[in-house]
Design a protein around this motif. Structure first.
Motif, PDB file in Angstrom:
ATOM      1  N   TYR A  27      22.077   5.729 -43.156  1.00  0.00           N
ATOM      2  CA  TYR A  27      20.673   5.663 -43.861  1.00  0.00           C
ATOM      3  C   TYR A  27      21.072   5.031 -45.427  1.00  0.00           C
ATOM      4  N   SER A  28      22.122   4.287 -45.374  1.00  0.00           N
ATOM      5  CA  SER A  28      22.309   3.521 -46.666  1.00  0.00           C
ATOM      6  C   SER A  28      21.108   2.568 -46.892  1.00  0.00           C
ATOM      7  N   VAL A  29      20.441   2.218 -46.069  1.00  0.00           N
ATOM      8  CA  VAL A  29      19.047   1.589 -46.263  1.00  0.00           C
ATOM      9  C   VAL A  29      18.256   2.126 -45.183  1.00  0.00           C
ATOM     10  N   PRO A  30      16.958   2.127 -45.475  1.00  0.00           N
ATOM     11  CA  PRO A  30      16.051   2.788 -44.619  1.00  0.00           C
ATOM     12  C   PRO A  30      16.070   2.023 -43.333  1.00  0.00           C
ATOM     13  N   ILE A  31      15.450   2.950 -42.169  1.00  0.00           N
ATOM     14  CA  ILE A  31      15.522   2.298 -40.808  1.00  0.00           C
ATOM     15  C   ILE A  31      14.026   2.336 -40.230  1.00  0.00           C
ATOM     16  N   LEU A  32      13.538   1.190 -39.680  1.00  0.00           N
ATOM     17  CA  LEU A  32      12.089   1.131 -39.174  1.00  0.00           C
ATOM     18  C   LEU A  32      12.486   1.286 -37.885  1.00  0.00           C
ATOM     19  N   ASP A  33      11.365   1.620 -37.056  1.00  0.00           N
ATOM     20  CA  ASP A  33      11.366   1.989 -35.672  1.00  0.00           C
ATOM     21  C   ASP A  33      11.071   0.683 -34.900  1.00  0.00           C
ATOM     22  N   VAL A  34      11.134  -0.574 -35.240  1.00  0.00           N
ATOM     23  CA  VAL A  34      11.223  -1.585 -34.611  1.00  0.00           C
ATOM     24  C   VAL A  34      12.631  -2.215 -34.770  1.00  0.00           C
ATOM     25  N   LYS A  35      12.898  -2.768 -33.646  1.00  0.00           N
ATOM     26  CA  LYS A  35      14.350  -3.744 -33.573  1.00  0.00           C
ATOM     27  C   LYS A  35      14.035  -5.070 -33.659  1.00  0.00           C
ATOM     28  N   ALA A  36      13.091  -5.756 -33.278  1.00  0.00           N
ATOM     29  CA  ALA A  36      12.614  -6.994 -33.591  1.00  0.00           C
ATOM     30  C   ALA A  36      12.450  -7.596 -35.120  1.00  0.00           C
ATOM     31  N   ARG A  37      12.755  -8.595 -35.452  1.00  0.00           N
ATOM     32  CA  ARG A  37      12.654  -8.988 -36.954  1.00  0.00           C
ATOM     33  C   ARG A  37      11.133  -9.503 -37.297  1.00  0.00           C
ATOM     34  N   GLN A  38      10.364  -9.684 -36.105  1.00  0.00           N
ATOM     35  CA  GLN A  38       9.143  -9.980 -36.288  1.00  0.00           C
ATOM     36  C   GLN A  38       8.328  -9.626 -35.205  1.00  0.00           C
ATOM     37  N   LEU A  47      -2.007  -1.903 -36.462  1.00  0.00           N
ATOM     38  CA  LEU A  47      -0.561  -2.033 -36.800  1.00  0.00           C
ATOM     39  C   LEU A  47       0.031  -0.694 -37.178  1.00  0.00           C
ATOM     40  N   ARG A  48       1.179  -0.220 -36.589  1.00  0.00           N
ATOM     41  CA  ARG A  48       1.763   1.144 -36.892  1.00  0.00           C
ATOM     42  C   ARG A  48       3.291   0.683 -37.140  1.00  0.00           C
ATOM     43  N   LEU A  49       3.884   1.283 -38.289  1.00  0.00           N
ATOM     44  CA  LEU A  49       5.443   1.017 -38.261  1.00  0.00           C
ATOM     45  C   LEU A  49       5.652   2.475 -39.041  1.00  0.00           C
ATOM     46  N   SER A  50       6.723   2.895 -38.440  1.00  0.00           N
ATOM     47  CA  SER A  50       7.593   4.095 -39.105  1.00  0.00           C
ATOM     48  C   SER A  50       8.901   3.902 -39.601  1.00  0.00           C
ATOM     49  N   CYS A  51       9.180   4.592 -40.507  1.00  0.00           N
ATOM     50  CA  CYS A  51      10.332   4.216 -41.531  1.00  0.00           C
ATOM     51  C   CYS A  51      11.153   5.810 -41.751  1.00  0.00           C
ATOM     52  N   ARG A  87       4.834   6.792 -42.296  1.00  0.00           N
ATOM     53  CA  ARG A  87       4.380   6.073 -41.232  1.00  0.00           C
ATOM     54  C   ARG A  87       3.127   5.294 -41.876  1.00  0.00           C
ATOM     55  N   LEU A  88       3.092   3.922 -41.497  1.00  0.00           N
ATOM     56  CA  LEU A  88       2.183   3.062 -42.284  1.00  0.00           C
ATOM     57  C   LEU A  88       1.305   2.437 -41.178  1.00  0.00           C
ATOM     58  N   THR A  89      -0.146   2.823 -41.367  1.00  0.00           N
ATOM     59  CA  THR A  89      -1.097   2.092 -40.253  1.00  0.00           C
ATOM     60  C   THR A  89      -2.019   1.262 -41.139  1.00  0.00           C
ATOM     61  N   VAL A  90      -2.183   0.338 -40.289  1.00  0.00           N
ATOM     62  CA  VAL A  90      -3.423  -0.765 -40.615  1.00  0.00           C
ATOM     63  C   VAL A  90      -4.392  -0.913 -39.645  1.00  0.00           C
ATOM     64  N   SER A  91      -5.568  -0.332 -39.752  1.00  0.00           N
ATOM     65  CA  SER A  91      -6.434  -0.280 -38.568  1.00  0.00           C
ATOM     66  C   SER A  91      -7.191  -1.746 -38.719  1.00  0.00           C
ATOM     67  N   ARG A  92      -7.443  -2.343 -37.608  1.00  0.00           N
ATOM     68  CA  ARG A  92      -8.417  -3.846 -37.730  1.00  0.00           C
ATOM     69  C   ARG A  92      -7.519  -4.586 -38.387  1.00  0.00           C
ATOM     70  N   SER A  93      -6.497  -5.102 -38.089  1.00  0.00           N
ATOM     71  CA  SER A  93      -5.451  -5.985 -38.933  1.00  0.00           C
ATOM     72  C   SER A  93      -6.314  -7.663 -38.906  1.00  0.00           C
ATOM     73  N   GLN A  94      -6.100  -8.266 -39.908  1.00  0.00           N
ATOM     74  CA  GLN A  94      -6.591  -9.528 -39.986  1.00  0.00           C
ATOM     75  C   GLN A  94      -5.661 -10.590 -40.466  1.00  0.00           C
ATOM     76  N   ALA A  95      -6.077 -11.790 -40.109  1.00  0.00           N
ATOM     77  CA  ALA A  95      -5.160 -13.059 -40.245  1.00  0.00           C
ATOM     78  C   ALA A  95      -4.497 -12.996 -41.510  1.00  0.00           C
ATOM     79  N   GLN A  96      -5.158 -12.623 -42.703  1.00  0.00           N
ATOM     80  CA  GLN A  96      -4.684 -12.542 -43.823  1.00  0.00           C
ATOM     81  C   GLN A  96      -3.767 -11.532 -44.399  1.00  0.00           C
ATOM     82  N   HIS A  97      -3.493 -10.700 -43.182  1.00  0.00           N
ATOM     83  CA  HIS A  97      -2.359  -9.426 -43.457  1.00  0.00           C
ATOM     84  C   HIS A  97      -1.293 -10.224 -43.026  1.00  0.00           C
TER      85      HIS A  97
END
Length: 472
Positions: A27-38, A47-51, A87-97
């Protein structure tokens, strides 16, 4: 005792190594729960992301996403709850996000992990940028130009358009397209100054990005000068006006400031003017102090800045309490010159303010009217090709009529003339032989200033057969 010291050193070294391993661990750097870079999501999806990390965490997300649209839940996790989870959550994500989402350590912001998220919308293929439209981009010398028309899906192809309709396709050499950045012009030229936008075609419908105005900032200050090249002299209570002028290349913008003794007291006021010429720009900044005081004397500095460039000019301001004339001889009242001298300057010590009127007299008459060889240079009188007749009395008249000030000084000029023998100027015949015992007169006529001393020398004739001695 030595063993105790050695054990302490080993323990300390072990602690340092253990801490170093800890910093380089999982954990020298935080780890996200997604493996792909995009990631690619549709609009209105959640959108849900866990770190997870070793220390407290924080998030950074695209500028098009407002903080109140983001929900963050933090907790302790892992074995014995030694780790931090967020844990980050964005409900109803939009193009400008669309953009990068970064998970960071709160007190180690450089330690971060990111994922780029596309929020795709077929009706809005370009990511809008907050702020003014058109956006202003600056073209800088020897730096790439980025036109940031990012898109909401990684497979969208776009074209760069220079207004109104000149299309530029990416060649991946000088014009490079990247869906996460936009168009990058590696070596931009003056062609890229102007209005640009990006466009794409989806389902036979043409979509355009916002417009971007590419501006080339110029900061070349060519010259800075003041309306006075030497010290400025003024009377107390009078008005002081200093004009600072800067010249710059076209499109240059400058900032002109003054530093002067009365600046903190707001003693002066400034006014600005701008003139555009065919080849350059002229910037004027005029400093005015309506009533000078003794405290206003000192150094005045005009400083001109444009970008990282700075130039300045300085002038000293002298403030006098009252008008004056100070006049005295430089080296006594009797002065000397040599006849034949190419020029001679009569220059007494004169200091006066305001600038006085000066007249030179020779023997009571205006000098310049007596002889064309006399002329004034400043307050001095210069005599060209000095002759014996230039000797006499020279009077300098100094006056400041508006203030009723008058002063004069008389100097006596003595002109030295080298001695000359008159008989040498004419051809003399040999007097020949004269009877022995008779009387014969020889004449010697001389002239010089001061009068020369005459001495006769006799050279007897040599005996016969010997060369004659040279004549005197």
């Amino acid at each position: 005792m030595m063993n105790c010291i050695l054990i302490c050193l080993l323990c300390g070294l072990y602690g340092v190594l253990a801490k170093d391993r800890e910093h380089k661990g999982k954990y020298s750097v935080p780890i996200l729960d997604v493996k792909a870079r995009q990631q690619v999501l549709d609009t209105n999806q959640t959108l849900r992301l866990s770190c997870r990390g070793r220390w407290e965490l924080t998030w950074a997300f695209p500028s098009g996403l407002a903080r109140d649209q983001v929900q963050v839940e933090e907790s302790r996790c892992g074995r014995k709850s030694q780790q931090y989870c967020s844990r980050l959550t964005v409900s109803r994500s939009q193009a400008q996000h669309t953009g990068p989402f970064r998970c960071r350590y709160r007190h180690r912001l450089r330690k971060q992990t990111s994922v780029y998220v596309y929020i795709t919308d077929s009706q809005r293929p370009f990511v809008d940028h907050p702020g003014l439209s058109p956006g202003v981009l600056f073209l800088k010398e020897k730096q790439p130009l980025v036109i940031p028309c990012r898109v909401t899906h990684p497979n969208i192809t776009t074209t760069l358009v220079k207004f109104p309709s000149h299309s530029l396709s990416p060649d991946q050499r000088n014009i490079i397209w990247n869906s996460k950045q936009g168009f990058t012009i590696r070596t931009p030229t003056f062609y890229y100054i102007g209005l640009f936008f990006c466009q794409t075609v989806i389902d036979n419908v043409t979509h355009k990005s916002q417009k971007y105005f590419v501006h080339r900032p110029v900061s070349n200050i060519m010259d800075v000068y003041l309306n006075s090249s030497g010290p400025v002299q003024a009377l107390k209570g009078t008005r002081l006006v200093l004009n600072c002028t800067a010249t710059g290349e076209l499109n240059t913008r400058v900032n002109i400031t003054w530093d002067y003794p009365g600046k903190n007291n707001n003693a002066g006021s400034t006014s600005k003017r701008l003139l555009k010429h065919r080849t350059h720009m002229l910037f004027y900044n005029i400093l005015t102090i309506p009533k000078l005081q003794r405290s206003d004397r000192g150094l005045y500095t005009c400083r001109v800045t444009s970008g990282e460039n700075t130039k300045q000019q300085k002038v000293t301001v002298i403030v006098y309490d009252r008008p004056f004339i100070h006049l005295k001889p430089r080296n006594g009242s009797v002065i000397g010159a040599q006849a034949g001298q190419k020029s001679y300057r009569i220059s007494p010590k004169l200091k006066a303010f305001p600038a006085p009127e000066v007249i030179w007299l020779k023997d009571g008459m205006v000098a310049a009217e007596q002889c064309s060889r006399y002329h004034m240079k400043g307050s001095s009188l210069v005599i060209r090709d000095v002759a014996e007749e230039d000797a006499g009395k020279y009077t300098i008249l100094v006056r400041i009529q508006e203030h009723g000030l008058y002063q004069n000084l008389t100097l006596t000029l003595f002109v030295k003339v080298s001695p000359q023998i008159g008989e040498k100027a004419v051809s003399l015949q040999d007097p020949g032989s004269v009877p022995r015992g008779s009387r014969h007169a020889l004449h010697c006529t001389s002239h010089g200033v001061p009068p020369p001393h005459i001495q006769w020398l006799w050279h007897p004739c040599p005996p016969k057969g010997l060369p004659a001695a040279p004549r005197a």
